[in-house]
Write a protein that holds these residues in place. Structure first.
Motif, PDB file in Angstrom:
ATOM      1  N   MET A   1       0.839  -1.183   0.000  1.00  0.00           N
ATOM      2  CA  MET A   1       0.000   0.000   0.000  1.00  0.00           C
ATOM      3  C   MET A   1       0.880   1.242   0.000  1.00  0.00           C
ATOM      4  N   ARG A   2       0.430   2.236  -0.726  1.00  0.00           N
ATOM      5  CA  ARG A   2       1.154   3.492  -0.774  1.00  0.00           C
ATOM      6  C   ARG A   2       0.259   4.617  -0.273  1.00  0.00           C
ATOM      7  N   ALA A   3       0.895   5.562   0.405  1.00  0.00           N
ATOM      8  CA  ALA A   3       0.161   6.710   0.927  1.00  0.00           C
ATOM      9  C   ALA A   3       0.976   7.970   0.713  1.00  0.00           C
ATOM     10  N   ILE A   4       0.303   9.012   0.252  1.00  0.00           N
ATOM     11  CA  ILE A   4       0.887  10.346   0.185  1.00  0.00           C
ATOM     12  C   ILE A   4       0.210  11.160   1.283  1.00  0.00           C
ATOM     13  N   ILE A   5       1.001  11.572   2.268  1.00  0.00           N
ATOM     14  CA  ILE A   5       0.470  12.278   3.436  1.00  0.00           C
ATOM     15  C   ILE A   5       0.883  13.740   3.350  1.00  0.00           C
ATOM     16  N   GLN A   6      -0.092  14.615   3.353  1.00  0.00           N
ATOM     17  CA  GLN A   6       0.190  16.043   3.257  1.00  0.00           C
ATOM     18  C   GLN A   6      -0.356  16.788   4.476  1.00  0.00           C
ATOM     19  N   LEU A  31      -4.502   7.401  -0.732  1.00  0.00           N
ATOM     20  CA  LEU A  31      -4.197   5.995  -0.475  1.00  0.00           C
ATOM     21  C   LEU A  31      -4.324   5.158  -1.741  1.00  0.00           C
ATOM     22  N   GLY A  32      -3.249   4.428  -2.074  1.00  0.00           N
ATOM     23  CA  GLY A  32      -3.256   3.524  -3.221  1.00  0.00           C
ATOM     24  C   GLY A  32      -3.140   2.087  -2.759  1.00  0.00           C
ATOM     25  N   ILE A  33      -4.170   1.284  -3.006  1.00  0.00           N
ATOM     26  CA  ILE A  33      -4.234  -0.090  -2.507  1.00  0.00           C
ATOM     27  C   ILE A  33      -3.746  -1.063  -3.570  1.00  0.00           C
ATOM     28  N   SER A  34      -2.838  -1.936  -3.178  1.00  0.00           N
ATOM     29  CA  SER A  34      -2.254  -2.919  -4.096  1.00  0.00           C
ATOM     30  C   SER A  34      -3.044  -4.222  -4.051  1.00  0.00           C
ATOM     31  N   VAL A  35      -2.917  -5.024  -5.119  1.00  0.00           N
ATOM     32  CA  VAL A  35      -3.574  -6.331  -5.171  1.00  0.00           C
ATOM     33  C   VAL A  35      -3.052  -7.269  -4.079  1.00  0.00           C
ATOM     34  N   GLU A  36      -1.863  -6.985  -3.555  1.00  0.00           N
ATOM     35  CA  GLU A  36      -1.246  -7.884  -2.580  1.00  0.00           C
ATOM     36  C   GLU A  36      -1.411  -7.421  -1.134  1.00  0.00           C
ATOM     37  N   ASP A  37      -2.118  -6.320  -0.919  1.00  0.00           N
ATOM     38  CA  ASP A  37      -2.228  -5.771   0.431  1.00  0.00           C
ATOM     39  C   ASP A  37      -3.054  -6.667   1.353  1.00  0.00           C
ATOM     40  N   THR A  38      -2.637  -6.688   2.620  1.00  0.00           N
ATOM     41  CA  THR A  38      -3.294  -7.494   3.650  1.00  0.00           C
ATOM     42  C   THR A  38      -3.518  -6.630   4.889  1.00  0.00           C
ATOM     43  N   GLN A  39      -3.985  -7.266   5.946  1.00  0.00           N
ATOM     44  CA  GLN A  39      -4.205  -6.552   7.201  1.00  0.00           C
ATOM     45  C   GLN A  39      -2.906  -5.951   7.743  1.00  0.00           C
ATOM     46  N   LYS A  40      -1.778  -6.595   7.481  1.00  0.00           N
ATOM     47  CA  LYS A  40      -0.497  -6.059   7.946  1.00  0.00           C
ATOM     48  C   LYS A  40      -0.212  -4.696   7.320  1.00  0.00           C
ATOM     49  N   ASP A  41      -0.570  -4.547   6.050  1.00  0.00           N
ATOM     50  CA  ASP A  41      -0.380  -3.265   5.379  1.00  0.00           C
ATOM     51  C   ASP A  41      -1.295  -2.196   5.980  1.00  0.00           C
ATOM     52  N   VAL A  42      -2.530  -2.589   6.266  1.00  0.00           N
ATOM     53  CA  VAL A  42      -3.479  -1.671   6.906  1.00  0.00           C
ATOM     54  C   VAL A  42      -2.932  -1.208   8.249  1.00  0.00           C
ATOM     55  N   THR A 146       5.294   3.676   1.884  1.00  0.00           N
ATOM     56  CA  THR A 146       4.970   2.392   1.263  1.00  0.00           C
ATOM     57  C   THR A 146       5.061   1.333   2.334  1.00  0.00           C
ATOM     58  N   SER A 147       4.006   0.554   2.502  1.00  0.00           N
ATOM     59  CA  SER A 147       4.036  -0.491   3.528  1.00  0.00           C
ATOM     60  C   SER A 147       5.127  -1.498   3.186  1.00  0.00           C
ATOM     61  N   THR A 149       5.718  -4.703   3.939  1.00  0.00           N
ATOM     62  CA  THR A 149       5.522  -6.141   4.106  1.00  0.00           C
ATOM     63  C   THR A 149       5.804  -6.940   2.852  1.00  0.00           C
ATOM     64  N   HIS A 150       5.885  -6.283   1.691  1.00  0.00           N
ATOM     65  CA  HIS A 150       6.208  -6.981   0.448  1.00  0.00           C
ATOM     66  C   HIS A 150       6.626  -5.974  -0.585  1.00  0.00           C
ATOM     67  N   PRO A 151       7.408  -6.389  -1.624  1.00  0.00           N
ATOM     68  CA  PRO A 151       7.735  -5.471  -2.718  1.00  0.00           C
ATOM     69  C   PRO A 151       6.470  -5.093  -3.460  1.00  0.00           C
ATOM     70  N   THR A 152       6.309  -3.816  -3.784  1.00  0.00           N
ATOM     71  CA  THR A 152       5.099  -3.389  -4.470  1.00  0.00           C
ATOM     72  C   THR A 152       5.290  -3.268  -5.975  1.00  0.00           C
ATOM     73  N   ASP A 153       6.502  -3.321  -6.438  1.00  0.00           N
ATOM     74  CA  ASP A 153       6.775  -3.232  -7.863  1.00  0.00           C
ATOM     75  C   ASP A 153       7.076  -4.634  -8.384  1.00  0.00           C
ATOM     76  N   SER A 154       6.343  -5.078  -9.383  1.00  0.00           N
ATOM     77  CA  SER A 154       6.516  -6.439  -9.899  1.00  0.00           C
ATOM     78  C   SER A 154       7.930  -6.672 -10.412  1.00  0.00           C
ATOM     79  N   ARG A 155       8.527  -5.643 -11.024  1.00  0.00           N
ATOM     80  CA  ARG A 155       9.897  -5.790 -11.516  1.00  0.00           C
ATOM     81  C   ARG A 155      10.882  -5.910 -10.370  1.00  0.00           C
TER      82      ARG A 155
END
Length: 207
Positions: A1-6, A31-42, A146-147, A149-155
């Protein structure tokens, strides 16, 4: 998960001609939610949003207080474009969670934030709507999260997997041929050297 906080002095969301929510001083969070996000990211994102020390204390000391400690408001806006992966100059959003899954996930995140803070101070936009977000950034102060718990970029994930595979192959093969040859050469006796029993060394060796 990604967040821009202003950090903002005020922010609001308008849909069409109607302003659906607004806040005074506090935080506006995209807030940008990824396909791989879980409760840990929240858990990670909620904890960081509420505890980041982005405000001054009563004595004017900067970076001393969180939004909770100052009783300020938080405006959250779902922003799937934060999960963009560029293909040349074209944005690709396959990493973003599909809307039918992202909406309940986003609502769950808001519930977690309201449970951890004061519910009446957590505002949000309109999920899936075409919104106009009006932000008066204070500072400006903008933090990207960026949370972890896992890489968010597939590459990036593919690169990490390949690195791990190379390490595993190296371990399984053991020493390379060149390494074994070097070890073998070092272990061969020098015909010009003495046995070393009496401490002599070959006269041909350099001192």
């Amino acid at each position: 998960m990604r967040a821009i906080i202003q950090r903002v002095t005020k922010a609001s969301v308008t849909v069409g001609e109607e302003q659906i929510c607004s806040i005074g001083r506090g935080l506006c969070v995209l807030l940008g939610i990824s396909v791989e996000d879980t409760q840990k990211d929240v858990d990670y994102i909620v904890r960081k949003i509420l505890n980041l020390r982005l405000f001054e204390d009563d004595g004017g000391k900067a970076w001393a207080k969180s939004v909770m400690e100052r009783d300020f408001e938080v405006l959250c806006v779902s922003q799937f474009t934060l999960q963009c992966v560029l293909k040349g100059n074209k944005p690709d959003f396959h990493q973003a969670m599909p809307a039918e899954l992202a909406q309940p996930f986003y609502c769950h995140l808001l519930e977690n934030m309201r449970s951890a803070y004061k519910p009446e101070l957590i505002k949000d936009g309109q999920f899936g709507a075409y919104m106009q977000v009006h932000i008066q950034n204070d500072g400006p102060v903008t933090i990207e999260l960026t949370s972890p718990t896992h890489p968010t970029d597939s590459r990036q994930m593919s690169k990490l997997e390949k690195q791990q595979q190379r390490k595993e192959k190296t371990r399984s093969k053991g020493p390379s041929e060149s390494s074994r040859e070097k070890v073998s050469q070092r272990s061969r006796p020098d015909p010009n050297a003495s046995s070393g029993a009496d401490g002599d060394v070959s006269s041909e060796r350099e001192p």
